[in-house]
Design a protein around this motif. Sequence first.
Motif: not given
Length: 571
Positions: A6-7, A30-40, A135-141, A169-172
């Motif tokens: 999701a992040m 907030i570490l899941p978002l930081y993991k996403a910043l690293e991965q993406v 979690a599925a609303t995360a990108p839309w929020v 995890q979400i579909e995106y």
Amino acid sequence: MPQTPAMNAVVEVLKDEGVDTAFGCPGAAILPLYKALEQVGGIEHLIVRHEEGATHMADGWSRTTGKVGVAIGTSGPAGTNMITGLYTAIADSVPMVCITGQQRTDLLDKEGFQAVDIVEVAKPVTKWAVQIKEAATAPWVFREAFRIAQEGRPGPVLVDIPLDVAQQQIEYDPALDAPLQRTTVLPHRPRVERALDMLLEAERPLLLAGGGVITADASEDLKALAEYLRVPVQVTLMGKGSFDEDSPLYAGMTGVQTSQRYGNASFLESDLVLAVGARFADRHTGQIDVYRGERRFIHVDIEATQIGRVFEPDLGVVSDARVFLQELLAEARRRDARAEVGTWRERVGELRSSLTRREDFDSVPIKAPRVYKEINEVFDEDAYFVTAIGLYQIWGGQHQKAHKPRHYQICGQAGPLGWEIPAAIGVKKALKNTEPDAEVVGVVGDYSFQYMVEELAVAAQYDVPYVLIMLNNEYLGLIRQAEIPFDMNFEVDIHYDDFGTDNVKIMEAYGCSGRRVFDPAEVREALEWARKEARSTSRPVLVEIMIEREANTPHGPSIDAVKEFEELPGA
């Protein structure tokens, strides 16, 4: 549709919304978002030393780019530390998204560690505060957060993300996503026509540009209208830079603190004021009966509830500032109409040349107006300035010239001490791709300097050069001045030892450099040294200027009763 964390989807949204830099401090929630910043990848992140600093950096970044700044913090005190920055952003109409981590949802009602209802805390100082429940609303929020932050009167949004939601995890698919459409507030055509009628009927009209002109990127439209109609232009403090102060049509700034003598005089002689994107703040208007007088007012604002909030105008227009100015000019051209106000323009020019304030002081201790004389002569119109709250803000509004929008940035309504050091970092990072060599300058007081001084470490760590000019009177100068009517000088003196805090050593402790100046003849050389030193070290450089300890700025209760404390030219 592919499954993704999701992040990771959130980071893809941030990038697609134009975010290339974020400011924050990681924490467990907030570490899941930081993991996403690293991965993406694709978003530079600066580790701040205090979450309020992150909001002010995002603020400076946003004011410079015109896009949405992003600040990140973890749960609990990280979010509460951001409240001052959110308040500053909503007060000054700055679009920002603050992201906070949150304790797991099953612990929110069990007094879990650092579980605070940050959404409820932030609601009074945001346009929208929301917690992601699914979690599925995360990108839309986040898409909605960016839309709300920018649509209408801009402002901050807070998005809170519980840890367990962030880990799902979400579909995106980013290829199928895009920013939400934002509506533009269009003016009612009859009101545009009536506004032009009123302008053409007036004998002594003024255009008044507020911060909304800058926010709407309408400065060129303001210039085109003013030059076509040949109507003089004033600015508010938040509108400073929206109109070139060297233009022959510039009529100054009105106010009971930040003002020019000729600005107040020309305003008092005017018979109509067309205010665009201005909110009639109390330090601009002073006593309303004097400000209102017998003159007529047209008030244009993107937020309908601003019309009539301070006083009822003769005509209110709800509109985006840029669209209104464009339509007003188009209507004037359609009619082939211009304001017949040549005598008034000449009168404004006379006031401008005669009602000035002195700046050429050679005395020791240094008088503050002399500092701004040197600033105006050393730095060119392409330099970016940030300044916050205090006597130095008032002196700056009175003496410093601004020529371009977004080049003179000031926290107006909230006035938080400490804003300059982190805001300057945000401004400089905002220019990394478009104007990497642009000079950024923070003008700061000795007290404000110490409020967020720890963010110097961020500038040093990430090689963010800028010049800090400190006006040091070893006082809470604005409050000492405010105490005069109370016949007191109590608990505002912060002097000790020889000069109080050794601010040059503080700079050196953070790996930066600085110089203290006592003589006005040394100011220019010190500023030139600082410019070179900032470039060569790629770090902040301080010029600490020791000014008069108990100097006062011109001020008064109304725009016709501003008291002068210094000798005037020709006196």
